[in-house]
Design a protein around this motif. Structure first.
Motif, PDB file in Angstrom:
ATOM      1  N   LYS A   1      51.407  44.578  47.104  1.00  0.00           N
ATOM      2  CA  LYS A   1      50.705  45.344  46.081  1.00  0.00           C
ATOM      3  C   LYS A   1      49.799  44.433  45.247  1.00  0.00           C
ATOM      4  O   LYS A   1      48.654  44.785  44.951  1.00  0.00           O
ATOM      5  N   ALA A   2      50.287  43.243  44.895  1.00  0.00           N
ATOM      6  CA  ALA A   2      49.499  42.293  44.111  1.00  0.00           C
ATOM      7  C   ALA A   2      48.303  41.776  44.913  1.00  0.00           C
ATOM      8  O   ALA A   2      47.209  41.592  44.364  1.00  0.00           O
ATOM      9  N   ALA A   3      48.490  41.558  46.216  1.00  0.00           N
ATOM     10  CA  ALA A   3      47.377  41.114  47.069  1.00  0.00           C
ATOM     11  C   ALA A   3      46.311  42.198  47.156  1.00  0.00           C
ATOM     12  O   ALA A   3      45.107  41.908  47.157  1.00  0.00           O
ATOM     13  N   GLN A   4      46.749  43.438  47.213  1.00  0.00           N
ATOM     14  CA  GLN A   4      45.795  44.553  47.256  1.00  0.00           C
ATOM     15  C   GLN A   4      44.995  44.618  45.956  1.00  0.00           C
ATOM     16  O   GLN A   4      43.781  44.812  45.975  1.00  0.00           O
ATOM     17  N   LYS A   5      45.665  44.455  44.825  1.00  0.00           N
ATOM     18  CA  LYS A   5      44.968  44.432  43.535  1.00  0.00           C
ATOM     19  C   LYS A   5      43.989  43.266  43.471  1.00  0.00           C
ATOM     20  O   LYS A   5      42.878  43.405  42.975  1.00  0.00           O
ATOM     21  N   ALA A   6      44.428  42.104  43.941  1.00  0.00           N
ATOM     22  CA  ALA A   6      43.612  40.898  43.859  1.00  0.00           C
ATOM     23  C   ALA A   6      42.367  40.992  44.727  1.00  0.00           C
ATOM     24  O   ALA A   6      41.361  40.345  44.436  1.00  0.00           O
ATOM     25  N   SER A   7      42.394  41.806  45.763  1.00  0.00           N
ATOM     26  CA  SER A   7      41.228  41.917  46.649  1.00  0.00           C
ATOM     27  C   SER A   7      40.043  42.579  45.949  1.00  0.00           C
ATOM     28  O   SER A   7      38.930  42.588  46.479  1.00  0.00           O
ATOM     29  N   ALA A   8      40.255  43.104  44.750  1.00  0.00           N
ATOM     30  CA  ALA A   8      39.159  43.698  43.976  1.00  0.00           C
ATOM     31  C   ALA A   8      38.298  42.628  43.308  1.00  0.00           C
ATOM     32  O   ALA A   8      37.203  42.932  42.830  1.00  0.00           O
ATOM     33  N   GLY A   9      38.786  41.392  43.280  1.00  0.00           N
ATOM     34  CA  GLY A   9      38.024  40.302  42.659  1.00  0.00           C
ATOM     35  C   GLY A   9      36.803  39.924  43.489  1.00  0.00           C
ATOM     36  O   GLY A   9      36.749  40.158  44.695  1.00  0.00           O
ATOM     37  N   ASN A  10      35.813  39.319  42.816  1.00  0.00           N
ATOM     38  CA  ASN A  10      34.576  38.932  43.508  1.00  0.00           C
ATOM     39  C   ASN A  10      34.548  37.463  43.900  1.00  0.00           C
ATOM     40  O   ASN A  10      33.935  37.101  44.898  1.00  0.00           O
ATOM     41  N   THR A  11      35.198  36.605  43.119  1.00  0.00           N
ATOM     42  CA  THR A  11      35.217  35.177  43.426  1.00  0.00           C
ATOM     43  C   THR A  11      36.646  34.761  43.758  1.00  0.00           C
ATOM     44  O   THR A  11      37.603  35.471  43.432  1.00  0.00           O
ATOM     45  N   VAL A  12      36.759  33.584  44.351  1.00  0.00           N
ATOM     46  CA  VAL A  12      38.082  33.072  44.713  1.00  0.00           C
ATOM     47  C   VAL A  12      38.925  32.890  43.447  1.00  0.00           C
ATOM     48  O   VAL A  12      40.103  33.265  43.406  1.00  0.00           O
ATOM     49  N   LEU A  13      38.337  32.329  42.409  1.00  0.00           N
ATOM     50  CA  LEU A  13      39.049  32.111  41.150  1.00  0.00           C
ATOM     51  C   LEU A  13      39.520  33.441  40.549  1.00  0.00           C
ATOM     52  O   LEU A  13      40.667  33.556  40.103  1.00  0.00           O
ATOM     53  N   GLU A  14      38.663  34.430  40.575  1.00  0.00           N
ATOM     54  CA  GLU A  14      39.019  35.746  40.026  1.00  0.00           C
ATOM     55  C   GLU A  14      40.149  36.395  40.827  1.00  0.00           C
ATOM     56  O   GLU A  14      41.072  36.976  40.253  1.00  0.00           O
ATOM     57  N   VAL A  15      40.095  36.268  42.144  1.00  0.00           N
ATOM     58  CA  VAL A  15      41.149  36.827  43.005  1.00  0.00           C
ATOM     59  C   VAL A  15      42.482  36.179  42.669  1.00  0.00           C
ATOM     60  O   VAL A  15      43.499  36.864  42.507  1.00  0.00           O
ATOM     61  N   ARG A  16      42.490  34.856  42.525  1.00  0.00           N
ATOM     62  CA  ARG A  16      43.734  34.142  42.209  1.00  0.00           C
ATOM     63  C   ARG A  16      44.263  34.518  40.837  1.00  0.00           C
ATOM     64  O   ARG A  16      45.470  34.655  40.646  1.00  0.00           O
TER      65      ARG A  16
END
Length: 119
Positions: free
Chosen positions: A48-63
């Motif tokens: 679920k957290a990985a799915q949420k994180a995939s909304a980020g645009n940059t690597v830093l934002e995803v992390r």
């Protein structure tokens, strides 16, 4: 004359020792299941957290998104640094893989391997 002449009258069923053995095996499996269940719940939270994180645009934002979700859902097995972040058809895909080890007895451990990715 008796009618029971050809009928065998031996007892059938499980012995007390057999019953103790079956109960012992079931108890061991129950203990292992009780230890493995929280890791499955954590894996679902990680997905679920990985799915949420995939909304980020940059690597830093995803992390950062993943780390915030991991803090909320109490994910301890993996952090944002452990994620594999890629783009597929202009869509961010977050992948992860990790192992969890459960001590059974003596030198024996149960190794659970988890992996997944955002959709």
């Amino acid at each position: 004359m008796s009618m029971k002449r050809g009928i065998r009258t031996g007892q059938r069923g499980i012995s007390f020792i057999g019953l103790l053995f079956v109960v012992g095996v079931l108890a061991c499996l129950g203990v292992l299941g009780a230890q493995a269940f929280p890791t499955v719940v954590e894996y679902q939270a990680t997905l679920k957290a990985a799915q949420k994180a995939s909304a980020g645009n940059t690597v830093l934002e995803v992390r950062q998104i993943f780390d915030k979700a991991a803090q909320i859902d109490d994910i301890k097995s993996i952090t944002g640094k452990d994620l594999v972040i890629s783009k597929v058809n202009d869509k961010v895909v977050v992948s992860f893989a990790y192992n969890r080890e459960i001590h059974m007895f003596g030198p024996a451990h149960l190794l659970l391997k988890y992996q997944g990715q955002s959709k």
